[in-house]
Write an enzyme that holds these catalytic residues in place. Structure first.
Site, mmCIF file in Angstrom:
data_model
loop_
_atom_site.group_PDB
_atom_site.id
_atom_site.type_symbol
_atom_site.label_atom_id
_atom_site.label_comp_id
_atom_site.label_asym_id
_atom_site.label_seq_id
_atom_site.Cartn_x
_atom_site.Cartn_y
_atom_site.Cartn_z
ATOM 1 N N ASP A 85 0.696 -1.219 0.054
ATOM 2 C CA ASP A 85 -0.025 -0.050 0.182
ATOM 3 C C ASP A 85 0.837 1.231 -0.135
ATOM 4 O OD1 ASP A 85 0.759 -0.422 2.640
ATOM 5 O OD2 ASP A 85 -0.517 1.056 3.294
ATOM 6 N N GLU A 180 0.213 -1.152 5.606
ATOM 7 C CA GLU A 180 1.320 -0.895 6.644
ATOM 8 C C GLU A 180 1.035 0.649 7.045
ATOM 9 O OE1 GLU A 180 5.178 0.666 8.196
ATOM 10 O OE2 GLU A 180 3.987 1.486 6.221
HETATM 11 ZN ZN LIG Z 1 6.710 1.947 4.281
#
Ligand SMILES: [Zn+2]
Length: 416
Positions: A85, A180
């Site tokens: 992401d 994340e």
């Molecule tokens: Zn990162």
């Protein structure tokens, strides 16, 4: 060892960044955005085509794969991890990557928004990239080197190992995670299935850097209970919780213990949200320190400050709640010094100077370390992250791959 090998990290990277994989902090689904799975699906397929026969994406968008050991030695299973992401801070849609060959220190004007100019004076690391080929976005979006650089490098590592059986290594595990950037990268990870003994995230900046330390982090919620009365008839009765909250915020130290006044190894107490009425007011804080014991000291300091302020209003009360967030991964890594030692040796063998750094934040690595998978962070080459000026050197990307190739060999050599 690399003389006849043509690296594929940059070629992969230029493709991966064109897929929008932005995560969404407001979403409660897993992954937070379905579009992340588009990249994850491609990665699983490409790994399959390379010969990673167990490569697959699970229902949560995590990609797992195994490169089997090719040595008789008993080498611990090593995992490389990166996130698909990109940060919600800056658009990740329609990313147009541009390659600037043989950079010579000049300003790089991004064509789609000419106010976006990459200048050596603002990004001093560019000095190290003179002569390199630099990739940027075109001005309207971030680039996504955080962390598609790590993804592309791990994919190239897999390609290298599978085409160079003469390079001896133990079992190598790969995992690509979603979300994340919104703090949920490890929420659905299956460590039993992964089955690794040690891991490395590829989610760092400068070539040669290695991060083995993060903040330890708590949240604190202070609730102040005032006394409510009709404002027309409240003389001597009303105690306004919002005014007490204001007084607490004003009493916080301004020249120390705050994000605005600290750097390096110093932690802080930081109010992040206030919510209230005259009757009741809550203040949310984050508390950060590299030493977990230091968190307690800061929390005690805050509790005393709140207590003394509230004591000025005999009928007011307060509640002080501490919520554990994450811990400095060094507390775990110090018990397994081989994880960092082997990485230092690998960086050295790649011809780079080792730079040990600490992260003034958290990483998936800190969470993984405390979940039982010790996990320092290796450089991937990304610079200017979460911004339209994000950039990366192709040569740094190749050094990251080279470092991983050395690293799996160091683990093999040092095993029995
Ligand atoms: Zn990162």
């Amino acid at each position: 060892m690399f003389s006849n090998y043509s690296f594929t990290a940059a070629e992969r990277f230029l493709r991966y960044v064109q897929l929008d994989t932005q995560s969404d902090p407001q979403s409660s689904s897993s992954p937070t955005t379905e579009k992340q799975k588009e990249l994850s699906r491609i990665l699983a397929t490409e790994l399959q085509h390379m010969g990673v026969t167990d490569a697959h994406m699970d229902e949560w968008g995590y990609v797992y794969g195994t490169i089997p050991s090719n040595t008789k030695k008993d080498v611990p299973s090593i995992c490389f991890c990166s996130h698909v992401d990109t940060a919600p801070d800056c658009s990740g849609a329609n990313v147009k990557p541009l390659v600037h060959k043989n950079y010579q220190g000049n300003d790089i004007v991004l064509p789609d928004d000419e106010t976006q100019v990459l200048r050596l004076s603002e990004y001093p690391y560019l000095e190290k990239l003179i002569g390199h080929d630099i990739i940027t976005a075109s001005g309207n979006t971030l680039l996504g080197a955080d962390d598609k650089a790590g993804v592309a490098e791990i994919m190239d590592l897999a390609n290298f190992l599978l085409t160079h059986p003469e390079v001896k290594h133990g079992e190598v595990k790969i995992v690509f995670t979603p979300d994340e950037e919104v703090g949920k990268g490890t929420a659905r990870i299956d460590l039993k299935k992964l089955g690794a003994a040690f891991a490395y995230t590829l989610d760092g900046g400068d070539a040669g850097s290695l991060e083995d330390e993060t903040f330890s982090a708590d949240g604190v919620v202070v609730t102040i209970n005032g006394v409510i009365a009709h404002p027309g008839y409240s003389k001597g009765k009303m105690i306004n919780a919002m005014k007490i909250a204001g007084q607490i915020l004003d009493a916080l130290p301004k020249d120390r213990l705050s994000p605005e006044s600290t750097e390096g190894k110093r932690g802080f107490i930081h109010p992040v949200r206030i919510d209230g009425l005259a009757e009741k007011c809550t203040i949310e804080f984050i508390v950060r320190d590299f030493v977990t014991a230091g968190l307690k000291k800061k929390e005690d300091f805050l509790k005393t400050l709140v207590g003394e302020t509230v004591r000025g209003y005999p009928k007011a009360t307060f509640d002080f709640q501490v919520i554990e967030q994450y811990r400095n991964m060094k507390e775990v890594l110090d018990q397994f010094p081989q994880a960092v030692d082997n990485a230092k040796e690998a960086i050295h063998r790649a011809g780079l100077e080792v730079k040990i750094e600490s992260i003034r934040g958290g990483t998936d690595g800190s969470r993984l370390s405390f979940m039982g998978l010790p996990c320092p962070n290796l450089f991937a080459g990304m610079q200017g992250i979460h911004s339209k000026l994000e950039h990366i050197s192709i040569q740094d990307m190749n050094k990251a791959v080279e470092t991983m190739v050395h690293l799996v060999q160091v683990w093999e050599e040092r095993a029995v």
